[in-house]
Design a protein around this motif. Structure first.
Motif, PDB file in Angstrom:
ATOM      1  N   ASN A 161       0.833  -1.202   0.000  1.00  0.00           N
ATOM      2  CA  ASN A 161       0.000   0.000   0.000  1.00  0.00           C
ATOM      3  C   ASN A 161       0.869   1.253   0.000  1.00  0.00           C
ATOM      4  OD1 ASN A 161      -2.324  -1.575   0.144  1.00  0.00           O
ATOM      5  ND2 ASN A 161      -2.370  -1.544   2.377  1.00  0.00           N
ATOM      6  N   GLU A 162       0.354   2.326  -0.601  1.00  0.00           N
ATOM      7  CA  GLU A 162       1.096   3.582  -0.683  1.00  0.00           C
ATOM      8  C   GLU A 162       0.710   4.508   0.463  1.00  0.00           C
ATOM      9  OE1 GLU A 162       0.345   5.427  -4.413  1.00  0.00           O
ATOM     10  OE2 GLU A 162       1.569   4.024  -5.564  1.00  0.00           O
ATOM     11  N   VAL A 163       1.705   5.097   1.123  1.00  0.00           N
ATOM     12  CA  VAL A 163       1.441   6.107   2.141  1.00  0.00           C
ATOM     13  C   VAL A 163       1.213   7.432   1.424  1.00  0.00           C
ATOM     14  CG1 VAL A 163       2.309   7.330   4.165  1.00  0.00           C
ATOM     15  CG2 VAL A 163       2.834   4.894   3.857  1.00  0.00           C
ATOM     16  N   ALA A 164      -0.037   7.905   1.462  1.00  0.00           N
ATOM     17  CA  ALA A 164      -0.382   9.132   0.750  1.00  0.00           C
ATOM     18  C   ALA A 164      -0.165  10.377   1.600  1.00  0.00           C
ATOM     19  CB  ALA A 164      -1.849   9.076   0.296  1.00  0.00           C
ATOM     20  N   TYR A 165      -0.261  10.225   2.937  1.00  0.00           N
ATOM     21  CA  TYR A 165      -0.168  11.402   3.804  1.00  0.00           C
ATOM     22  C   TYR A 165       0.059  10.932   5.231  1.00  0.00           C
ATOM     23  CZ  TYR A 165      -1.623  15.719   6.209  1.00  0.00           C
ATOM     24  OH  TYR A 165      -1.666  16.833   7.006  1.00  0.00           O
ATOM     25  N   GLU A 166       0.827  11.701   5.994  1.00  0.00           N
ATOM     26  CA  GLU A 166       1.048  11.392   7.407  1.00  0.00           C
ATOM     27  C   GLU A 166       0.930  12.680   8.212  1.00  0.00           C
ATOM     28  OE1 GLU A 166       4.421   9.151  10.190  1.00  0.00           O
ATOM     29  OE2 GLU A 166       4.174   8.593   8.067  1.00  0.00           O
ATOM     30  N   HIS A 167       0.276  12.581   9.376  1.00  0.00           N
ATOM     31  CA  HIS A 167      -0.017  13.776  10.177  1.00  0.00           C
ATOM     32  C   HIS A 167       0.281  13.506  11.646  1.00  0.00           C
ATOM     33  CE1 HIS A 167      -2.226  17.419  11.420  1.00  0.00           C
ATOM     34  NE2 HIS A 167      -2.613  16.682  12.454  1.00  0.00           N
ATOM     35  N   GLY A 168       0.900  14.496  12.322  1.00  0.00           N
ATOM     36  CA  GLY A 168       1.115  14.434  13.760  1.00  0.00           C
ATOM     37  C   GLY A 168       2.415  13.761  14.140  1.00  0.00           C
ATOM     38  N   GLU A 169       2.805  13.976  15.373  1.00  0.00           N
ATOM     39  CA  GLU A 169       4.026  13.392  15.914  1.00  0.00           C
ATOM     40  C   GLU A 169       3.699  12.218  16.819  1.00  0.00           C
ATOM     41  OE1 GLU A 169       6.514  16.223  17.837  1.00  0.00           O
ATOM     42  OE2 GLU A 169       6.580  17.598  16.118  1.00  0.00           O
ATOM     43  N   LYS A 170       4.491  11.173  16.699  1.00  0.00           N
ATOM     44  CA  LYS A 170       4.296  10.011  17.561  1.00  0.00           C
ATOM     45  C   LYS A 170       4.729  10.377  18.983  1.00  0.00           C
ATOM     46  CE  LYS A 170       5.411   6.859  13.740  1.00  0.00           C
ATOM     47  NZ  LYS A 170       6.382   5.860  13.239  1.00  0.00           N
ATOM     48  N   PRO A 171       3.887  10.080  19.971  1.00  0.00           N
ATOM     49  CA  PRO A 171       4.256  10.425  21.346  1.00  0.00           C
ATOM     50  C   PRO A 171       5.402   9.560  21.856  1.00  0.00           C
ATOM     51  CG  PRO A 171       2.228   9.152  21.324  1.00  0.00           C
ATOM     52  CD  PRO A 171       2.558   9.456  19.896  1.00  0.00           C
ATOM     53  N   PRO A 202      -1.900  10.862  16.091  1.00  0.00           N
ATOM     54  CA  PRO A 202      -1.075  10.813  14.884  1.00  0.00           C
ATOM     55  C   PRO A 202      -1.601   9.729  13.950  1.00  0.00           C
ATOM     56  CG  PRO A 202       0.090   9.843  16.745  1.00  0.00           C
ATOM     57  CD  PRO A 202      -1.181  10.415  17.289  1.00  0.00           C
ATOM     58  N   TYR A 203      -1.662  10.057  12.668  1.00  0.00           N
ATOM     59  CA  TYR A 203      -2.245   9.096  11.734  1.00  0.00           C
ATOM     60  C   TYR A 203      -1.567   9.190  10.380  1.00  0.00           C
ATOM     61  CZ  TYR A 203      -4.733  13.018   9.549  1.00  0.00           C
ATOM     62  OH  TYR A 203      -5.032  14.188   8.890  1.00  0.00           O
ATOM     63  N   ARG A 204      -1.846   8.194   9.556  1.00  0.00           N
ATOM     64  CA  ARG A 204      -1.408   8.238   8.161  1.00  0.00           C
ATOM     65  C   ARG A 204      -2.532   7.713   7.277  1.00  0.00           C
ATOM     66  NH1 ARG A 204       3.177   3.379   7.689  1.00  0.00           N
ATOM     67  NH2 ARG A 204       1.738   1.606   8.000  1.00  0.00           N
ATOM     68  N   VAL A 205      -2.496   8.164   6.018  1.00  0.00           N
ATOM     69  CA  VAL A 205      -3.497   7.766   5.028  1.00  0.00           C
ATOM     70  C   VAL A 205      -2.819   6.874   4.001  1.00  0.00           C
ATOM     71  CG1 VAL A 205      -5.165   8.562   3.308  1.00  0.00           C
ATOM     72  CG2 VAL A 205      -4.705   9.955   5.346  1.00  0.00           C
ATOM     73  N   LEU A 206      -3.388   5.716   3.763  1.00  0.00           N
ATOM     74  CA  LEU A 206      -2.852   4.767   2.783  1.00  0.00           C
ATOM     75  C   LEU A 206      -3.780   4.678   1.580  1.00  0.00           C
ATOM     76  CD1 LEU A 206      -1.858   1.764   5.106  1.00  0.00           C
ATOM     77  CD2 LEU A 206      -0.448   3.724   4.444  1.00  0.00           C
ATOM     78  N   ARG A 207      -3.209   4.619   0.394  1.00  0.00           N
ATOM     79  CA  ARG A 207      -3.969   4.258  -0.800  1.00  0.00           C
ATOM     80  C   ARG A 207      -3.734   2.766  -1.006  1.00  0.00           C
ATOM     81  NH1 ARG A 207      -1.967   7.541  -3.990  1.00  0.00           N
ATOM     82  NH2 ARG A 207      -3.607   9.100  -4.243  1.00  0.00           N
ATOM     83  N   LEU A 208      -4.808   1.980  -0.890  1.00  0.00           N
ATOM     84  CA  LEU A 208      -4.644   0.535  -0.922  1.00  0.00           C
ATOM     85  C   LEU A 208      -4.274   0.037  -2.312  1.00  0.00           C
ATOM     86  CD1 LEU A 208      -7.435  -0.946   1.374  1.00  0.00           C
ATOM     87  CD2 LEU A 208      -5.224   0.057   1.962  1.00  0.00           C
ATOM     88  N   CYS A 209      -3.387  -0.947  -2.323  1.00  0.00           N
ATOM     89  CA  CYS A 209      -3.017  -1.595  -3.581  1.00  0.00           C
ATOM     90  C   CYS A 209      -4.123  -2.564  -3.995  1.00  0.00           C
ATOM     91  CB  CYS A 209      -1.682  -2.325  -3.438  1.00  0.00           C
ATOM     92  SG  CYS A 209      -1.748  -3.806  -2.394  1.00  0.00           S
ATOM     93  N   GLY A 210      -4.047  -3.035  -5.227  1.00  0.00           N
ATOM     94  CA  GLY A 210      -5.100  -3.902  -5.756  1.00  0.00           C
ATOM     95  C   GLY A 210      -5.318  -5.155  -4.935  1.00  0.00           C
ATOM     96  N   GLY A 211      -4.232  -5.756  -4.437  1.00  0.00           N
ATOM     97  CA  GLY A 211      -4.355  -7.005  -3.700  1.00  0.00           C
ATOM     98  C   GLY A 211      -4.898  -6.861  -2.303  1.00  0.00           C
ATOM     99  N   ASP A 212      -4.950  -5.623  -1.773  1.00  0.00           N
ATOM    100  CA  ASP A 212      -5.418  -5.413  -0.405  1.00  0.00           C
ATOM    101  C   ASP A 212      -6.790  -4.751  -0.368  1.00  0.00           C
ATOM    102  OD1 ASP A 212      -4.914  -5.774   2.351  1.00  0.00           O
ATOM    103  OD2 ASP A 212      -4.330  -3.682   2.584  1.00  0.00           O
TER     104      ASP A 212
END
Length: 423
Positions: free
Chosen positions: A124-134, A318-328
């Protein structure tokens, strides 16, 4: 469900897009095209046979009125053979249609052109990530230990009552559940969604309409006596509100949200990664669902993704957005974004939401259409998203916000919980 006309006219493209989903039965495409050709030929022959029979019936009537009984009787002699031929053709037509239908429902939706190729979640592709991990001290506890420490979730008691995967929420744990549900519903209402409270069991037609059947029956709880299914998500009953409905174009988009309990068998899920709240058989979730104009559905998908991200931001996760690949991707989806939050004590990302565009895949099954100004009924697009599923949100809130005083509640939730700490 894909439209047979599209499969017939775009064979190579269909095969290419199915390969992105790693579909293992590409031969079904040619089988469907062949059955469709036989169906259309049979229909054509049946129409011609019916037309011939109607013409002969008219001739017989004319001859009888003219007193030419002998000629009329001669024509009547041809009628039984034509009726038998029409009956045989009708039976063949039904058989071709049933065979084609049984095969076409096995084809997943075609992935959007932006969907990356890949086989597993690692692709899967990481499209965006937001925030700092505590940063947590070495003494930080995972959420299942925090739940026991503060006596807010009892996994053993749930196991006693029902079985593994059915926790009991207690005290401030129960209040936190209720607070999150109300917070998510209020945020959805502010975003223009109308709240619905649908049934949590559905019939086969509803499961078929949104693509859970025949693909995922093994993952759903089945009420055998009544042949009903416990819902895996509110997407199923809320989308089915519009089964066999023709909307007016000016009614689009239709925006609904719903809170429901959700039930998933999660067969075959074992190991440390499913511990605690990480994977449950029953959980609470607020769902957002839209019925959209085909030309606007991908803009709406981005809007829905932004709404889910706004919830995570207000919860200070903190979160990230994934664009799912075809197999997932799911069977029915054309494009899916997954939102994952960082769970600090476990030091891992946990999926908390999927936001998907199904294009016409569900609406074709549902016969969900809209009628434009020209008066022609067309298939609408359907979309849905988790906004949000509670278990892993709770896990992350507990782990990320643990302090010496207790577990801090994010400011946006305090008006709902009526307390600032779990202690």
């Amino acid at each position: 469900m894909l439209q047979v006309s599209y499969i017939r006219e775009n064979r190579d493209k269909v095969l290419e897009r199915l390969s992105v989903k790693n579909f293992k039965q590409p031969e079904l495409v040619d089988e469907i095209i062949s059955l469709d050709e036989q169906r259309r030929q049979t229909q054509s022959t049946l129409d011609a046979t019916s037309a011939e029979a109607n013409a002969i019936a008219k001739q017989i009537g004319d001859l009888m009125r003219q007193g030419q009984k002998e000629q009329a009787e001669a024509l009547k002699a041809q009628t039984p053979a034509l009726k038998e031929k029409a009956k045989t053709l009708g039976e063949q037509l039904v058989a071709f249609e049933e065979d084609m239908q049984n095969k076409i429902v096995l084809l997943p939706n075609l992935p959007h052109s932006s969907v990356p190729t890949g086989s597993t979640a690692e692709d899967n592709e990481v499209a965006y990530e937001h925030g700092e991990k505590p940063s947590l001290p070495e003494t930080a506890l995972p959420h299942w230990e925090l739940a026991a420490k503060y006596d807010i979730i009892d996994f053993e008691l749930g196991n006693k009552i029902t079985g593994a995967g059915f926790p009991v929420y207690k005290g401030k744990g129960a209040k936190l559940q209720r607070a999150l549900i109300n917070f998510f519903l209020d945020q959805a209402e502010e975003a223009g969604y109308r709240e619905m409270l649908p049934p949590i069991v559905v019939n086969e037609a509803s499961g078929f309409g949104t693509g859970q059947l025949p693909d995922k029956e093994g993952q759903m709880y089945h009420v055998g006596v009544d042949n009903l299914y416990l819902i895996p998500t509110a997407e199923v009953p809320v989308t089915n509100l519009y089964r066999d409905v023709i909307l007016k174009e000016e009614e689009l988009p239709v925006k609904n949200c719903a809170y429901t309990p959700c039930f998933r068998r999660e067969a075959g899920s074992y190991g440390a990664h499913v511990r605690g709240l990480n994977r449950l058989h029953q959980f609470d979730k607020v769902e957002i669902v839209q019925v959209a104009h085909p030309e606007k559905s991908y803009d709406i998908l981005e809007e829905m993704s932004s709404h889910v991200q706004s919830l995570l931001q207000k919860l200070e996760l903190p979160y990230r957005v994934l664009r799912l690949c075809g197999g997932d991707m799911s069977f029915a989806s054309a494009l899916t974004y997954d939102m994952e939050v960082w769970c600090a004590a476990q030091a891992r990302w946990l999926e908390v939401s999927s936001v998907s565009n199904f294009e016409t895949f569900q609406s074709n099954r549902l016969k969900l259409r809209y009628k434009g100004k020209e008066g022609k009924a067309q298939l609408a697009h359907t979309l849905n998203g988790s906004a949000l599923a509670l278990p892993r949100i709770v896990a992350s809130l507990l782990e990320n916000n643990q302090t010496e005083r207790g577990i801090r509640i994010p400011a946006a939730l305090v008006p709902y919980t009526k307390f600032e700490f779990i202690d």
